[in-house]
Design a protein around this motif. Structure first.
Motif, PDB file in Angstrom:
ATOM      1  N   PHE A 109      -0.386  -2.288  -6.914  1.00  0.00           N
ATOM      2  CA  PHE A 109      -0.401  -1.172  -5.976  1.00  0.00           C
ATOM      3  C   PHE A 109       1.021  -0.853  -5.549  1.00  0.00           C
ATOM      4  O   PHE A 109       1.773  -1.753  -5.174  1.00  0.00           O
ATOM      5  N   LYS A 110       1.388   0.418  -5.589  1.00  0.00           N
ATOM      6  CA  LYS A 110       2.726   0.844  -5.160  1.00  0.00           C
ATOM      7  C   LYS A 110       2.640   1.421  -3.753  1.00  0.00           C
ATOM      8  O   LYS A 110       1.781   2.245  -3.458  1.00  0.00           O
ATOM      9  N   HIS A 111       3.552   0.945  -2.908  1.00  0.00           N
ATOM     10  CA  HIS A 111       3.647   1.411  -1.526  1.00  0.00           C
ATOM     11  C   HIS A 111       5.119   1.480  -1.145  1.00  0.00           C
ATOM     12  O   HIS A 111       5.985   1.043  -1.892  1.00  0.00           O
ATOM     13  N   SER A 112       5.382   1.967   0.043  1.00  0.00           N
ATOM     14  CA  SER A 112       6.740   2.011   0.578  1.00  0.00           C
ATOM     15  C   SER A 112       6.800   1.218   1.870  1.00  0.00           C
ATOM     16  O   SER A 112       5.825   1.138   2.606  1.00  0.00           O
ATOM     17  N   ILE A 113       7.963   0.644   2.118  1.00  0.00           N
ATOM     18  CA  ILE A 113       8.203  -0.029   3.389  1.00  0.00           C
ATOM     19  C   ILE A 113       8.995   0.936   4.257  1.00  0.00           C
ATOM     20  O   ILE A 113       9.877   1.643   3.762  1.00  0.00           O
TER      21      ILE A 113
ATOM     22  N   LEU B  60       4.706  -2.392   6.074  1.00  0.00           N
ATOM     23  CA  LEU B  60       4.226  -2.183   4.713  1.00  0.00           C
ATOM     24  C   LEU B  60       2.705  -2.132   4.720  1.00  0.00           C
ATOM     25  O   LEU B  60       2.059  -2.991   5.328  1.00  0.00           O
ATOM     26  N   ILE B  61       2.145  -1.139   4.050  1.00  0.00           N
ATOM     27  CA  ILE B  61       0.685  -1.033   3.948  1.00  0.00           C
ATOM     28  C   ILE B  61       0.183  -2.056   2.939  1.00  0.00           C
ATOM     29  O   ILE B  61       0.683  -2.145   1.820  1.00  0.00           O
ATOM     30  N   ILE B  62      -0.811  -2.818   3.347  1.00  0.00           N
ATOM     31  CA  ILE B  62      -1.490  -3.758   2.456  1.00  0.00           C
ATOM     32  C   ILE B  62      -2.700  -3.028   1.869  1.00  0.00           C
ATOM     33  O   ILE B  62      -3.461  -2.402   2.609  1.00  0.00           O
ATOM     34  N   PRO B  63      -2.886  -3.071   0.558  1.00  0.00           N
ATOM     35  CA  PRO B  63      -4.024  -2.363  -0.045  1.00  0.00           C
ATOM     36  C   PRO B  63      -5.356  -2.759   0.608  1.00  0.00           C
ATOM     37  O   PRO B  63      -5.578  -3.938   0.904  1.00  0.00           O
ATOM     38  N   ALA B  64      -6.210  -1.769   0.815  1.00  0.00           N
ATOM     39  CA  ALA B  64      -7.511  -2.005   1.460  1.00  0.00           C
ATOM     40  C   ALA B  64      -8.298  -3.086   0.719  1.00  0.00           C
ATOM     41  O   ALA B  64      -8.955  -3.929   1.341  1.00  0.00           O
TER      42      ALA B  64
ATOM     43  N   ARG C 299      -1.133  -1.890   8.060  1.00  0.00           N
ATOM     44  CA  ARG C 299       0.233  -2.336   7.767  1.00  0.00           C
ATOM     45  C   ARG C 299       0.498  -3.724   8.344  1.00  0.00           C
ATOM     46  O   ARG C 299      -0.114  -4.133   9.319  1.00  0.00           O
ATOM     47  N   ILE C 300       1.457  -4.389   7.706  1.00  0.00           N
ATOM     48  CA  ILE C 300       2.021  -5.617   8.279  1.00  0.00           C
ATOM     49  C   ILE C 300       3.493  -5.354   8.539  1.00  0.00           C
ATOM     50  O   ILE C 300       4.075  -4.415   7.998  1.00  0.00           O
TER      51      ILE C 300
ATOM     52  N   PHE D 293      -1.285 -12.936  -3.268  1.00  0.00           N
ATOM     53  CA  PHE D 293      -0.720 -11.668  -3.721  1.00  0.00           C
ATOM     54  C   PHE D 293       0.788 -11.775  -3.611  1.00  0.00           C
ATOM     55  O   PHE D 293       1.311 -12.643  -2.909  1.00  0.00           O
ATOM     56  N   GLU D 294       1.480 -10.927  -4.349  1.00  0.00           N
ATOM     57  CA  GLU D 294       2.937 -10.927  -4.333  1.00  0.00           C
ATOM     58  C   GLU D 294       3.427  -9.550  -3.935  1.00  0.00           C
ATOM     59  O   GLU D 294       2.814  -8.538  -4.266  1.00  0.00           O
ATOM     60  N   ILE D 295       4.556  -9.545  -3.228  1.00  0.00           N
ATOM     61  CA  ILE D 295       5.209  -8.294  -2.827  1.00  0.00           C
ATOM     62  C   ILE D 295       6.572  -8.279  -3.508  1.00  0.00           C
ATOM     63  O   ILE D 295       7.384  -9.191  -3.316  1.00  0.00           O
TER      64      ILE D 295
END
Length: 141
Positions: A6-10, A16-20, A86-87, A112-114
């Motif tokens: 999943f691609k997101h932005s900080i 950062l949004i964590i995928p649902a 978000r976290i 999971f990895e970021i």
């Protein structure tokens, strides 16, 4: 089990949004810490406690074991997801993963990895190019 990419932005505040899909598995609290290969590792509390049990069995008389445990725990942070999903990542974790704007969140079985988008692209391209060789080498394990 965590899987997918999943691609997101900080944002500028480290949110950062964590995928649902992942939030459902994480529950109300989970841990994020420094990972290997320049990314961050995220663990649901049950997996974190299992890992703690294993780390507590490492021999204190081994310098590498002490160094690994110190480095791993020193940046670990308990996270809670806000109402927007978000976290908030602390600066030491953002720096470790070289995250600037774009992030990729990847499911890897029990964690999971970021990743920064640049590091993930580089890793992913290398892994794809060498996938057959990597798989073949794993058969020896």
């Amino acid at each position: 089990m965590f899987m997918g990419e999943f691609k997101h932005s900080i944002d500028s505040k480290g949110r950062l949004i964590i995928p649902a899909k992942f939030r459902e598995q994480l529950g109300s609290e989970f841990v994020v810490t420094r990972g290997m290969d320049g990314c961050l590792f995220g663990y649901p509390m049950s997996a974190w406690h299992d890992l703690e049990d294993k780390l507590n069995q490492l021999p204190l008389n081994k310098k590498d074991a002490r160094a690994f445990v110190r480095f791993f725990y020193s940046a670990a942070t308990e996270c809670q997801v806000d109402k927007q999903g978000r976290i908030n990542l602390p600066e030491p974790l953002i720096d470790h993963a070289a995250i600037q704007k774009g992030c990729v969140i990847v499911g890897v079985a029990d964690r999971f990895e970021i990743w920064s988008e640049d590091r993930w692209d580089s890793f992913s391209n290398d892994a794809e190019e060498n996938f057959d060789e990597i798989a073949e080498n794993l058969l020896d394990l």
